[in-house]
Scaffold this active site. Structure first.
Site, PDB file in Angstrom:
ATOM      1  N   TRP A   1     -41.782 -14.498 -57.522  1.00 35.77           N
ATOM      2  CA  TRP A   1     -40.830 -15.267 -56.774  1.00 35.77           C
ATOM      3  C   TRP A   1     -40.366 -15.002 -55.486  1.00 35.77           C
ATOM      4  CZ3 TRP A   1     -39.865 -13.261 -61.682  1.00 35.77           C
ATOM      5  CH2 TRP A   1     -39.046 -11.981 -61.613  1.00 35.77           C
TER       6      TRP A   1
ATOM      7  N   GLU B   1     -34.492 -17.914 -60.741  1.00 33.24           N
ATOM      8  CA  GLU B   1     -33.050 -17.752 -60.825  1.00 33.24           C
ATOM      9  C   GLU B   1     -32.567 -18.145 -62.246  1.00 33.24           C
ATOM     10  OE1 GLU B   1     -31.390 -15.717 -59.077  1.00 33.24           O
ATOM     11  OE2 GLU B   1     -32.678 -15.402 -57.336  1.00 33.24           O
TER      12      GLU B   1
ATOM     13  N   GLN C   1     -28.915 -12.780 -66.765  1.00 31.18           N
ATOM     14  CA  GLN C   1     -28.642 -11.861 -68.082  1.00 31.18           C
ATOM     15  C   GLN C   1     -30.011 -11.468 -68.571  1.00 31.18           C
ATOM     16  OE1 GLN C   1     -25.554 -11.736 -67.067  1.00 31.18           O
ATOM     17  NE2 GLN C   1     -25.131 -11.358 -69.063  1.00 31.18           N
ATOM     18  N   THR C   2     -30.917 -11.331 -67.670  1.00 30.07           N
ATOM     19  CA  THR C   2     -32.320 -11.086 -68.182  1.00 30.07           C
ATOM     20  C   THR C   2     -33.116 -10.273 -67.119  1.00 30.07           C
ATOM     21  OG1 THR C   2     -32.446 -13.038 -69.430  1.00 30.07           O
ATOM     22  CG2 THR C   2     -34.551 -11.869 -69.337  1.00 30.07           C
TER      23      THR C   2
ATOM     24  N   GLY D   1     -34.612 -16.090 -75.059  1.00 30.97           N
ATOM     25  CA  GLY D   1     -33.122 -15.930 -75.139  1.00 30.97           C
ATOM     26  C   GLY D   1     -32.251 -16.966 -74.373  1.00 30.97           C
ATOM     27  N   TYR D   2     -31.078 -17.001 -74.813  1.00 31.34           N
ATOM     28  CA  TYR D   2     -30.056 -18.011 -74.010  1.00 31.34           C
ATOM     29  C   TYR D   2     -30.971 -19.285 -73.726  1.00 31.34           C
ATOM     30  CZ  TYR D   2     -26.618 -14.383 -73.116  1.00 31.34           C
ATOM     31  OH  TYR D   2     -25.574 -13.618 -73.329  1.00 31.34           O
TER      32      TYR D   2
ATOM     33  N   TYR E   1     -23.375 -18.454 -59.082  1.00 32.30           N
ATOM     34  CA  TYR E   1     -24.417 -17.425 -58.905  1.00 32.30           C
ATOM     35  C   TYR E   1     -25.602 -18.230 -58.397  1.00 32.30           C
ATOM     36  CZ  TYR E   1     -28.220 -14.511 -58.821  1.00 32.30           C
ATOM     37  OH  TYR E   1     -29.707 -14.131 -58.509  1.00 32.30           O
TER      38      TYR E   1
ATOM     39  N   ASP F   1     -23.599 -11.126 -58.779  1.00 28.06           N
ATOM     40  CA  ASP F   1     -24.001 -11.195 -60.183  1.00 28.06           C
ATOM     41  C   ASP F   1     -23.383  -9.599 -60.507  1.00 28.06           C
ATOM     42  OD1 ASP F   1     -25.662  -9.313 -58.480  1.00 28.06           O
ATOM     43  OD2 ASP F   1     -27.331  -9.517 -59.964  1.00 28.06           O
TER      44      ASP F   1
ATOM     45  N   CYS G   1     -28.330   1.717 -57.219  1.00 22.33           N
ATOM     46  CA  CYS G   1     -27.220   1.966 -57.434  1.00 22.33           C
ATOM     47  C   CYS G   1     -27.027   1.297 -58.911  1.00 22.33           C
ATOM     48  CB  CYS G   1     -26.228   0.959 -56.705  1.00 22.33           C
ATOM     49  SG  CYS G   1     -24.603   1.232 -56.837  1.00 22.33           S
TER      50      CYS G   1
ATOM     51  N   CYS H   1     -20.020   5.005 -48.595  1.00 28.19           N
ATOM     52  CA  CYS H   1     -19.711   4.339 -50.026  1.00 28.19           C
ATOM     53  C   CYS H   1     -18.487   5.343 -50.596  1.00 28.19           C
ATOM     54  CB  CYS H   1     -20.730   4.841 -50.977  1.00 28.19           C
ATOM     55  SG  CYS H   1     -20.410   4.148 -52.760  1.00 28.19           S
TER      56      CYS H   1
ATOM     57  N   SER I   1     -25.664 -11.044 -78.945  1.00 24.31           N
ATOM     58  CA  SER I   1     -25.003 -10.453 -78.264  1.00 24.31           C
ATOM     59  C   SER I   1     -23.416 -10.374 -78.818  1.00 24.31           C
ATOM     60  CB  SER I   1     -24.813 -11.223 -76.785  1.00 24.31           C
ATOM     61  OG  SER I   1     -24.568 -12.711 -77.174  1.00 24.31           O
TER      62      SER I   1
END
Length: 365
Positions: A22, A35, A40-41, A79-80, A118, A136, A190, A206, A301
């Site tokens: 993408w 997106e 969540q993936t 999923g979802y 988001y 996110d 991170c 930081c 979940s």
DNA sequence: AACCCGGGGTC
DNA sequence: GACCCAGGGTT
């Protein structure tokens, strides 16, 4: 200060960004699809689904024209599933109400099903160069560490605070790259555990790194425990070697997917009794329950299940979709055209591994 | 604000 | 096993 943050981050991003499908397009539709799938993936999980989905539905018109079963079949395993249903519904809306163009302002794009704060910010910044900051899981982690925010990230107040910081940091120039850069940093440097602070372009400023708090920031309050259910389902075979499957209603969990009929075991009930009760309630038939085919565990979940599958034969009545869903008798070769949730899919794989010419011989074998 | 919604990878 | 993931919808 804000300039330094975005400047150093973008420099790092242009040198280190992954080559993702993408990121090779300017198409708002293709960016939108990515997106939704990325909610969540993980990136690695999404890539093959993304390629197949766009091959099947190259434009928003193709998606709008598709039927839901086609869409869910391509979503199977991701999923979802409401994401797939909502994306499909939203594509119809784009075609019917927006002349096939993805809306380019915040208030309009969030009218589309499945597009929340988001995704709106992501599509608007990446596809339309609009200055909307995404928040996110990655952004939350990067910014709580960078600013030393120790409040519970479950609370809406903390998320608002983080959104404010992000809004303040995002540059007028290249807002889409900035958003992707923060997320890329969160995904590759991170990280939740063992962050690679020595590779981070922001470590010198930081707070968490300087205070040696990267293991305790972000703070997330404990989740509540999740239940474990025993589910018993019937593999009902007719004289034509076909299996009975049921369509789950659209508004239910796993809506629009198919399943083997059955349900949750109640206390004081045997698994065999569960199958008999559920099949009578759902289909209006009485069955003889024979041997167990498989037992498998699966985690959602918010709960866990052990799925018990039993061979069954109808003794009284003809199956009717009493609980409202459609029923279908399918051969093992036809069953793969239907979308199933993972646990059912696992059962089907096991069925395929056995003989697909004669199911009845597994009953009472 | 709280709760619900999947599946997979990582530690 | 616990935790996390390019969150959104519903109540």
């Amino acid at each position: 200060m804000a300039y330094s943050f975005s400047q150093q981050l973008l420099d790092w991003y242009y040198k280190n960004k992954r080559d993702l499908p993408w990121r090779q397009t300017d198409s708002p539709y293709e960016i939108w699809v990515s997106e939704i799938m990325l909610q969540q993936t993980r990136v690695e999980t999404v890539i093959p689904y993304y390629e197949r989905f766009l091959a099947a539905f190259p434009t928003v018109y193709d998606l709008a024209d598709a039927n839901q079963q086609q869409v869910l079949k391509l979503w199977e395993g991701l999923g979802y599933y409401s994401r797939g249903r909502n994306l499909h519904q939203a594509a119809k809306m784009v075609v019917d109400h927006f002349e096939g163009s993805i809306p380019s302002d915040y208030n309009t794009i969030t009218e589309l099903k499945g597009i929340g704060p988001y995704t709106a910010a992501a599509v608007l910044s990446i596809a339309f160069d609009k200055k909307h900051a995404v928040v996110d899981g990655n952004v939350i982690r990067v910014l709580t560490r960078y600013y030393g925010i120790e409040e519970d990230i479950r609370s809406g107040k903390t998320k608002k605070k983080i959104q404010t910081f992000a809004d303040d940091l995002i540059p007028f120039d290249k807002p889409g790259d900035f958003n992707q850069a923060v997320m890329e940093l969160g995904a590759t440097v991170c990280t939740p555990k063992n962050p690679l602070c020595n590779q981070c372009p922001l470590s010198s400023d930081c707070v968490a790194y300087q205070a040696v708090k990267t293991e305790t920031i972000p703070y997330k309050s404990p989740a509540k425990k999740i239940p474990h259910h025993q589910i018993a389902v019937g593999l009902i075979v007719n004289q034509q070697n076909e299996l009975l499957i049921a369509l789950r209603p659209n508004d239910a969990m796993l809506g629009g997917l198919w399943e083997f009929p059955g349900g949750k075991k109640e206390s004081g009930e045997s698994l065999t009794q569960t199958v008999q009760r559920e099949l009578e309630e759902e289909l209006g038939v009485k069955v003889d329950v024979f041997n167990k085919f498989k037992e498998l565990k699966h985690a959602y979940s918010h709960f866990k299940i052990t799925l018990h599958a039993y061979w069954c034969v109808i003794t009284t009545g003809n199956p009717k979709p009493i609980s409202g869903q459609e029923l279908r008798w399918v051969s093992l070769s036809e069953i793969d055209q239907h979308p199933f949730p993972k646990a059912n899919k696992t059962l089907i794989e096991e069925l395929h591994q056995m003989d697909n010419s004669d199911l009845t011989r597994f009953v009472n074998s």
